[in-house]
Scaffold this motif. Sequence first.
Motif, PDB file in Angstrom:
ATOM      1  N   CYS A   3       2.338  -9.258  -0.448  1.00 52.75           N
ATOM      2  CA  CYS A   3       1.900  -9.186  -1.844  1.00 52.75           C
ATOM      3  C   CYS A   3       2.143 -10.499  -2.586  1.00 52.75           C
ATOM      4  O   CYS A   3       1.347 -10.888  -3.446  1.00 52.75           O
ATOM      5  CB  CYS A   3       2.612  -8.038  -2.555  1.00 52.75           C
ATOM      6  SG  CYS A   3       2.172  -6.412  -1.909  1.00 52.75           S
ATOM      7  N   LEU A  33      -3.158  -2.665  -4.770  1.00 57.97           N
ATOM      8  CA  LEU A  33      -2.417  -2.246  -3.588  1.00 57.97           C
ATOM      9  C   LEU A  33      -2.942  -3.036  -2.395  1.00 57.97           C
ATOM     10  O   LEU A  33      -4.069  -2.835  -1.949  1.00 57.97           O
ATOM     11  CB  LEU A  33      -2.570  -0.744  -3.353  1.00 57.97           C
ATOM     12  CG  LEU A  33      -1.997   0.161  -4.458  1.00 57.97           C
ATOM     13  CD1 LEU A  33      -2.263   1.622  -4.150  1.00 57.97           C
ATOM     14  CD2 LEU A  33      -0.498  -0.081  -4.620  1.00 57.97           C
ATOM     15  N   GLU A  34      -2.109  -3.922  -1.890  1.00 54.01           N
ATOM     16  CA  GLU A  34      -2.559  -4.838  -0.839  1.00 54.01           C
ATOM     17  C   GLU A  34      -1.369  -5.271   0.012  1.00 54.01           C
ATOM     18  O   GLU A  34      -0.340  -5.692  -0.495  1.00 54.01           O
ATOM     19  CB  GLU A  34      -3.226  -6.065  -1.473  1.00 54.01           C
ATOM     20  CG  GLU A  34      -3.869  -7.004  -0.473  1.00 54.01           C
ATOM     21  CD  GLU A  34      -4.758  -8.029  -1.164  1.00 54.01           C
ATOM     22  OE1 GLU A  34      -4.821  -9.147  -0.669  1.00 54.01           O
ATOM     23  OE2 GLU A  34      -5.368  -7.678  -2.193  1.00 54.01           O
ATOM     24  N   ASP A  74       1.368  -4.822   3.552  1.00 49.25           N
ATOM     25  CA  ASP A  74       2.346  -3.850   4.016  1.00 49.25           C
ATOM     26  C   ASP A  74       3.759  -4.157   3.549  1.00 49.25           C
ATOM     27  O   ASP A  74       4.679  -3.391   3.822  1.00 49.25           O
ATOM     28  CB  ASP A  74       2.330  -3.792   5.546  1.00 49.25           C
ATOM     29  CG  ASP A  74       0.982  -3.336   6.092  1.00 49.25           C
ATOM     30  OD1 ASP A  74       0.387  -2.423   5.480  1.00 49.25           O
ATOM     31  OD2 ASP A  74       0.530  -3.890   7.104  1.00 49.25           O
ATOM     32  N   ARG A  86       0.814  -1.215   0.000  1.00 48.81           N
ATOM     33  CA  ARG A  86       0.000   0.000   0.000  1.00 48.81           C
ATOM     34  C   ARG A  86       0.847   1.265   0.000  1.00 48.81           C
ATOM     35  O   ARG A  86       0.413   2.312  -0.484  1.00 48.81           O
ATOM     36  CB  ARG A  86      -0.932  -0.010   1.222  1.00 48.81           C
ATOM     37  CG  ARG A  86      -2.149  -0.911   1.055  1.00 48.81           C
ATOM     38  CD  ARG A  86      -3.081  -0.785   2.244  1.00 48.81           C
ATOM     39  NE  ARG A  86      -2.582  -1.511   3.389  1.00 48.81           N
ATOM     40  CZ  ARG A  86      -2.941  -2.755   3.703  1.00 48.81           C
ATOM     41  NH1 ARG A  86      -3.801  -3.410   2.926  1.00 48.81           N
ATOM     42  NH2 ARG A  86      -2.455  -3.348   4.773  1.00 48.81           N
ATOM     43  N   GLU A  87       2.065   1.199   0.538  1.00 52.81           N
ATOM     44  CA  GLU A  87       2.935   2.370   0.571  1.00 52.81           C
ATOM     45  C   GLU A  87       3.992   2.325  -0.541  1.00 52.81           C
ATOM     46  O   GLU A  87       5.042   2.961  -0.435  1.00 52.81           O
ATOM     47  CB  GLU A  87       3.616   2.477   1.930  1.00 52.81           C
ATOM     48  CG  GLU A  87       2.638   2.771   3.066  1.00 52.81           C
ATOM     49  CD  GLU A  87       3.332   3.047   4.378  1.00 52.81           C
ATOM     50  OE1 GLU A  87       4.568   3.068   4.400  1.00 52.81           O
ATOM     51  OE2 GLU A  87       2.630   3.264   5.380  1.00 52.81           O
TER      52      GLU A  87
END
Length: 520
Positions: A240, A232-233, A235, A213-214
């Motif tokens: 992922c 986007l999934e 951290d 996500r970042e």
Amino acid sequence: MSPSTGSTGSTGTTGTTGSTGTTGTTGSTGITGTTGTTGTTGTTGTTGTTGTTGTTGTTGITGTTGTTGTTGTTGTTGITEADHVAQRIAAGEAVQARQIVAALVRHTPLLSSHSLSERCGGHVVLKAENLQRTGSFKLRGAVHKISRLESDGGADGHGTRPPGADGPGTRPPGADGRTRSPGVVAGSAGNHGQSLAYAARAQGIPCEVFMPREAPVAKVAAVEAFGGTVHLEGDSVDDCVIAARARAAETGAGFVHPFDDPDVILGQATLGLELLEDVPDLETVVVPVGGGGLISGIAGVIKAARAGGDRVRVVGVQVDACAPFPESLRGGTPTTFAARSTIADGIAVKRPGDITLPLVQRWVDALVVVTEEEIADAMVWLLERSKLVVEGGGAAGVAALMAGKVAPAGTGSTVIVLSGGNVDAGLLAAIAQRGETTAGRRLRVFTRISDRPGGLAALLTCIAQAGGNVVHADHVREAVPLQVRETGVEITLETRGRQHADAIVAALQQAGYDVRRLDA
């Protein structure tokens, strides 16, 4: 040892070790033979109905009567996937991989670095993989993996599709007669995703990429620009990868691991072949390490090529915010690292691969860890001195050399692999600004001036006469002790370095200003 049968048939010869079991009564099932010391399995009897053969060395159970079973040969210890990769490299498959990827992958340049050589000693050369198409080395592995998926006939590499929405079955051939993959899916911090999307577009197949996500905005945008679909999934890269595996099982698409895959490692090994070809006096190679795919491929082909001659030292570098390899190497098994946020997102992998860890253990001579600050300094140095934009992970090797954690070779060439150049412009600007401050070329001061017309002008004139350049100025009237008709001023200046900054402060104090430095 198997029990012998009744007198109907002749008894098979015994193994080389261990006593023969007693023969049962005619027509009935033989009683269990006593077990001797472990020996090799005897050959199968020519006739007679026998029970199934028990495991060598353990007490056999009474077998049921049936047709004569053939005795399996004593099994040898199976080779691991890491062993298989080593065998493929030794057999020259990296050379074949280089021919496959040549259509899309650039032979990236080697850049001599005189300033780095003078600073650290030895002859230092930069392998500018940041100038690769898609901005990183990852394209090598992605192109090679996709070629294997298609040549092997499917996403799972065996010509059949895992069950999906339309059920199992073989894939129809494409216009060129080859079996086509229904697409590819991957988990990536960005570089692998970009490269896979680029390679998939060249082959005309869809691509999905799961990213943290970042993830840097520039990397997400690049994947989408190459035709990839981004999710986007999670951290981390590890999260992922799990999501991508599930998606591949659901759709039947080919899952392409970012590093822990034999075909991906063979693709990355093509960079090592370029080093062997371009640097005849190669002595040391310094490689950034995330999951270990790049360093495994490079080290494998170099060690294989130099097995009978001069050895080349291969050194890996990780960032302290995410460095699972040291502990994993000590324990001999992949361990998960409690990672924290880092500017080196491209090598922020929390757990080494099951394939790459034993390969690193086998081939890599040393592994060091650098700090975030050391990486930031290396990025600024590369930007200023070599005019190269290199991302945090890609600059890890230079950081290790500049920090004195890796010594260049005394003779021959030391090659530092700049593994990628995909960095957000905003992050790069922030790192460059930090570098200016660290080098003393940014000065922040607070002082008080008369809150009357001309008060600020007098201060700025004094700064200008000292050779400073005002970047930013703020009036500060709250939360600071001030006299009536007085205001505070906070100013950011550009200077020529630390000595110049000290001279500006001295000039202001000599002019009567009470100066407090805020950059110290």
